[in-house]
Design an enzyme around this catalytic site. Structure first.
Site, mmCIF file in Angstrom:
data_model
loop_
_atom_site.group_PDB
_atom_site.id
_atom_site.type_symbol
_atom_site.label_atom_id
_atom_site.label_comp_id
_atom_site.label_asym_id
_atom_site.label_seq_id
_atom_site.Cartn_x
_atom_site.Cartn_y
_atom_site.Cartn_z
ATOM 1 N N CYS A 177 -39.396 16.971 39.963
ATOM 2 C CA CYS A 177 -39.248 18.188 40.760
ATOM 3 C C CYS A 177 -40.620 18.831 40.989
ATOM 4 O O CYS A 177 -41.450 18.286 41.694
ATOM 5 C CB CYS A 177 -38.243 19.126 40.105
ATOM 6 S SG CYS A 177 -37.606 20.405 41.221
ATOM 7 N N HIS A 184 -33.491 15.498 38.712
ATOM 8 C CA HIS A 184 -33.815 15.724 37.309
ATOM 9 C C HIS A 184 -33.068 14.748 36.401
ATOM 10 O O HIS A 184 -31.965 15.057 35.928
ATOM 11 C CB HIS A 184 -33.405 17.141 36.909
ATOM 12 C CG HIS A 184 -34.273 18.221 37.458
ATOM 13 N ND1 HIS A 184 -35.319 18.767 36.756
ATOM 14 C CD2 HIS A 184 -34.236 18.876 38.641
ATOM 15 C CE1 HIS A 184 -35.897 19.716 37.477
ATOM 16 N NE2 HIS A 184 -35.253 19.799 38.632
ATOM 17 N N GLU A 236 -33.667 14.163 33.328
ATOM 18 C CA GLU A 236 -33.560 14.762 31.984
ATOM 19 C C GLU A 236 -32.359 15.696 31.879
ATOM 20 O O GLU A 236 -31.946 16.039 30.771
ATOM 21 C CB GLU A 236 -34.863 15.515 31.642
ATOM 22 C CG GLU A 236 -35.036 16.888 32.259
ATOM 23 C CD GLU A 236 -35.444 16.892 33.721
ATOM 24 O OE1 GLU A 236 -35.680 17.995 34.264
ATOM 25 O OE2 GLU A 236 -35.533 15.813 34.328
#
Length: 222
Positions: free
Chosen positions: A86, A194, A196
Site C-alpha cells: 500500500c 494488504h 498481512e
C-alpha cells in the site's frame, strides 16, 4: 530470516506486517525513519501501509526522502529483498526502486474492502507459495492506488513476467488491472492490497499467509 519493518510518522500497518513476518518464523526489527542504517543480517525490508507523513504532496514522496531510505536503497542494490504494501508500494515507486506511480483512484474515493486477485506469476520468492492463475482474496485500503506506467514500461513488465498480481475486478482503474509488480531482479515486490491483513484465520481468511511462508522458505535457500 531477519525482517526489518520501517516505521514512518503516519504508518499504521507496521505492527500488522511485523506480526505476519513473525508468525511465518522471522525475527523482526522495527526501524524508525530517522535511522540511517538497517540492523546487521537483515534479509528483507518491509515497508508498511499507512499514511506516511500524512500523505502530503505525492503519497510516499516525503517518506522516500527519509534517512532510512538511503539504507533501503543500499540493501536493494546489493541484492536484498524488500516488500512494500500500500503506502509502502508508493514509497518504492517514489524511491525509483520500482517503476511507475500511484495516482488517485478513478472514483476519487477511499476504498476499503476485500478484493479478488489473480496470481500472475509464481516465479518469485513472494509468489512461490501460489500457482499461476490462483485467485485469492486480499483487502485493499487506499485512496491513491491507481497504478500507472507508460506503454513502453508496461510492455517491459509484461515481457519480463514482472506483474505479480492483477485485480480480477479493477477497483481503482490501475493500468492493465495491475495490483502488484516485481523489480527486474524479482527481489522487490510492491503491491496495493494488504496480504498481512489476511494472514491468519482471525482475519477472516488466510490467503496472504502463503506469501510470508514462501518468503521464509525461499530466503532460507537464497
Amino acid at each position: 530470516m531477519h525482517a526489518a519493518v520501517l516505521v514512518f510518522p503516519g504508518s499504521n500497518c507496521d505492527r500488522d506486517l511485523a506480526v505476519a513476518f513473525e508468525r511465518a518464523g522471522a525475527q523482526v526489527s522495527m526501524v524508525w525513519h530517522k535511522d540511517t542504517g538497517l540492523p546487521d543480517g537483515v534479509d528483507i525490508v518491509g515497508i508498511p501501509g499507512g499514511f506516511s507523513y500524512g500523505d502530503y504532496l505525492r503519497c510516499g514522496a516525503i517518506a522516500a526522502n527519509s534517512p532510512i531510505c538511503g539504507a533501503l536503497k543500499a540493501h536493494v542494490d546489493r541484492g536484498g529483498f524488500a516488500l512494500g504494501v500500500c503506502n509502502g508500494f508508493q514509497v518504492l515507486t517514489e524511491t525509483r526502486l520500482l517503476p511507475g506511480a500511484l495516482r488517485r483512484n478513478a472514483g476519487l474515493k477511499y476504498i476499503c474492502k476485500p478484493v479478488a486477485l489473480r496470481v500472475e506469476t509464481a516465479d518469485s520468492a513472494f509468489t512461490a507459495g501460489y500457482a499461476q492463475g490462483d485467485e485469492i482474496t486480499v483487502p485493499i485500503a487506499h485512496h491513491d492506488g491507481n497504478y500507472y506506467v507508460d506503454e513502453l514500461t508496461l510492455n517491459a513488465l509484461r515481457d519480463q513476467d514482472r506483474v505479480a498480481f492483477r485485480y480480477v475486478y479493477n477497483p481503482n482503474d490501475s493500468v492493465d488491472d495491475i495490483a502488484g509488480v516485481l523489480s527486474e531482479n524479482r527481489r522487490v515486490l510492491g503491491m496495493m492490497p494488504h496480504p498481512e491483513r489476511m494472514a491468519e484465520a482471525a482475519h477472516g481468511g488466510t490467503d496472504g499467509q502463503a506469501m510470508f511462508r514462501a518468503l521464509m522458505d525461499q530466503l532460507a535457500t537464497a
